[in-house]
Scaffold this motif. Structure first.
Motif, PDB file in Angstrom:
ATOM      1  N   ARG A  11       0.848  -1.192   0.000  1.00  0.00           N
ATOM      2  CA  ARG A  11       0.000   0.000   0.000  1.00  0.00           C
ATOM      3  C   ARG A  11       0.888   1.248   0.000  1.00  0.00           C
ATOM      4  N   GLU A  32       3.690  -8.253  -1.669  1.00  0.00           N
ATOM      5  CA  GLU A  32       2.284  -7.956  -1.423  1.00  0.00           C
ATOM      6  C   GLU A  32       1.490  -9.266  -1.384  1.00  0.00           C
ATOM      7  N   ILE A  37      -2.669  -4.631  -6.188  1.00  0.00           N
ATOM      8  CA  ILE A  37      -2.363  -3.519  -5.290  1.00  0.00           C
ATOM      9  C   ILE A  37      -3.470  -2.478  -5.363  1.00  0.00           C
ATOM     10  N   GLY A  38      -3.888  -2.003  -4.189  1.00  0.00           N
ATOM     11  CA  GLY A  38      -4.916  -0.964  -4.126  1.00  0.00           C
ATOM     12  C   GLY A  38      -6.283  -1.451  -3.708  1.00  0.00           C
ATOM     13  N   VAL A  41     -10.101  -1.141  -0.735  1.00  0.00           N
ATOM     14  CA  VAL A  41      -9.848   0.170  -0.136  1.00  0.00           C
ATOM     15  C   VAL A  41     -10.230   0.123   1.334  1.00  0.00           C
ATOM     16  N   CYS A  43      -9.939   2.944   3.573  1.00  0.00           N
ATOM     17  CA  CYS A  43      -9.595   4.330   3.860  1.00  0.00           C
ATOM     18  C   CYS A  43     -10.710   5.213   3.339  1.00  0.00           C
ATOM     19  N   ARG A 104      -8.191   5.732  -4.205  1.00  0.00           N
ATOM     20  CA  ARG A 104      -7.064   4.996  -3.647  1.00  0.00           C
ATOM     21  C   ARG A 104      -6.655   3.807  -4.501  1.00  0.00           C
ATOM     22  N   LYS A 105      -7.602   3.176  -5.167  1.00  0.00           N
ATOM     23  CA  LYS A 105      -7.232   2.046  -6.018  1.00  0.00           C
ATOM     24  C   LYS A 105      -6.250   2.491  -7.095  1.00  0.00           C
ATOM     25  N   ASP A 108      -2.817   4.102  -5.199  1.00  0.00           N
ATOM     26  CA  ASP A 108      -1.898   3.103  -4.656  1.00  0.00           C
ATOM     27  C   ASP A 108      -1.158   2.364  -5.766  1.00  0.00           C
ATOM     28  N   GLY A 162       0.355  -3.076   7.729  1.00  0.00           N
ATOM     29  CA  GLY A 162      -0.947  -2.696   8.245  1.00  0.00           C
ATOM     30  C   GLY A 162      -1.139  -2.830   9.734  1.00  0.00           C
TER      31      GLY A 162
END
Length: 392
Positions: A11, A32, A37-38, A41, A43, A104-105, A108, A162
């Motif tokens: 992330r 990852e 990646i992303g 979400v 957030c 964010r998708k 990131d 995380g």
């Protein structure tokens, strides 16, 4: 397999650490666990111009859904406070910031792509099972990729995995989180909710979001992130969220995300021999708002640079890596400590207290606030006066 730096997590914290380590011309691997990646979400996707300044990037329409110009706060009794009117200035102007809602998708993945372009190798669908140690120093990871277990050696391992950070616990830097220190969050991306596309909305109250708050972050015309964070054992965040959105007709969720955010402030130590911790894993999150994009961006940038420097010197001892801990605490440590005190004070506020405070601020704008009016108000609300004394 050997790298100068191995980063666990893809992330913002992981990608930024990888990007800036790679820019310092060392060999970097980012691991990852997910296949993309992303996603998902986890957030509300709000940030400010400071994030892009930290990253030496310009805001782009590719990953910005909306620009934010103001905010409204709703007290438990429904009283609405326009923060510009209450404070006498735009709430983002204090540090010359501009506000944005990200996608964010896209954002990131953009950061991961930039890291890859800088030279970072990326392993997807890979889970780190353990740390490799030699004479007490972390010197790599044991990872499982598509059923195959492998050892990956490294001068420095950066944990960006995380809020539950398995890496941090394996390194002995993180203890299991207590329920009161984690905000349980749920968020819908809703279509059909008619709000100002350039304003944030915040709702407070123990019936709406006990121990936290509810947010509405616009992502363009008729699309809004509506989510909340709670610390309650009466109902789940998901149940509180559904309870709130039931008041609106004609809205349709197109995405649901559930997760947690650390609210107890930073961990005591974010480094050890051969090892660094960044982002949610390190507790680098504002305990009041639960926000941490710009904080994580700065900390991850410094982590990548310090890790690269250590690898080049062939000295990744704790004495060398402590530079990372010193630098990020110098920038954000005091602010996070103050925010934690605010959160602890806010935990004691009743809905009655919040309603009274909202009424007072509505009638007495902060730019015209006098000591006499404040003293009179607090004299009528001894519980608030006690909280202020406890805070001070």
């Amino acid at each position: 397999m050997k790298y100068d730096v191995v980063v666990v997590g893809g992330r913002i914290g992981g990608s930024v650490s990888s990007l800036f380590a790679s820019r310092d011309d060392v060999d970097v691997l980012m691991i990852e666990k997910r296949q993309e990646i992303g996603t998902p979400v986890q957030c509300a996707e709000g940030t400010t111009l400071s994030t892009f300044k930290i990253l030496d990037m310009k805001p782009s329409g590719r990953f910005i859904s909306s620009k934010i110009e103001g905010a409204t706060v709703y007290a438990p009794d429904g009283r609405a406070l326009d923060l510009e009117e209450v404070t006498g200035r735009n709430f983002l102007d204090g540090a010359g910031y501009e506000g944005y809602i990200l996608d964010r998708k896209v954002f990131d993945k953009h950061l991961a792509i930039q890291a890859a372009k800088a030279g970072t190798d990326i392993m997807m669908k890979t889970t780190v099972k353990d740390l490799i140690r030699k004479e007490g120093k972390v010197c790599g990871v044991v990872a499982k990729h598509l059923g195959k277990t492998m050892e990956i050696k490294a001068d420095v391992v950066i944990a960006a995995d995380g809020v539950e950070s398995n890496m941090g616990r394996l390194a002995g830097l993180i203890s299991p989180n207590k329920p009161k220190d984690i905000g349980s969050c749920a968020q819908y991306e809703l279509v059909g909710l008619d709000i100002d596309p350039h304003r944030l909305n915040f709702y407070f109250g123990r019936k709406i979001a006990p121990g936290g708050y509810l947010w509405m972050f616009p992502k363009g015309e008729d699309t809004v992130n509506v989510g909340l964070g709670v610390r309650s054992n009466k109902k789940t965040a998901y149940q509180y969220l559904n309870q709130f959105i039931s008041r609106f007709d004609g809205v349709t969720p197109v995405e649901l995300n559930i997760g947690g955010v650390p609210l107890s402030g930073p961990i005591d130590r974010t480094y050890s021999d051969g090892f660094l911790v960044v982002g949610d894993a390190a507790g680098q999150v504002d305990p009041v708002t639960g926000g941490g994009i710009h904080t994580t961006a700065f900390c991850a940038k410094v982590a990548g640079q310090v890790a690269a420097e250590a690898a080049k010197k062939e000295d990744a001892s704790g004495d060398v890596l402590k530079k990372y801990d010193d630098l990020w605490r110098e920038r954000f440590g005091e602010n996070l400590e103050i925010s934690l005190k605010y959160r602890n004070a806010a935990d004691k506020l009743t809905d009655k207290d919040m309603n009274a405070l909202a009424e007072f601020l509505e009638k007495n704008k902060m730019e015209n606030l006098s000591k006499i009016s404040a003293i009179k108000f607090l004299g009528k609300h001894p519980s608030l006066l006690k909280l202020i004394k406890d805070f001070l």
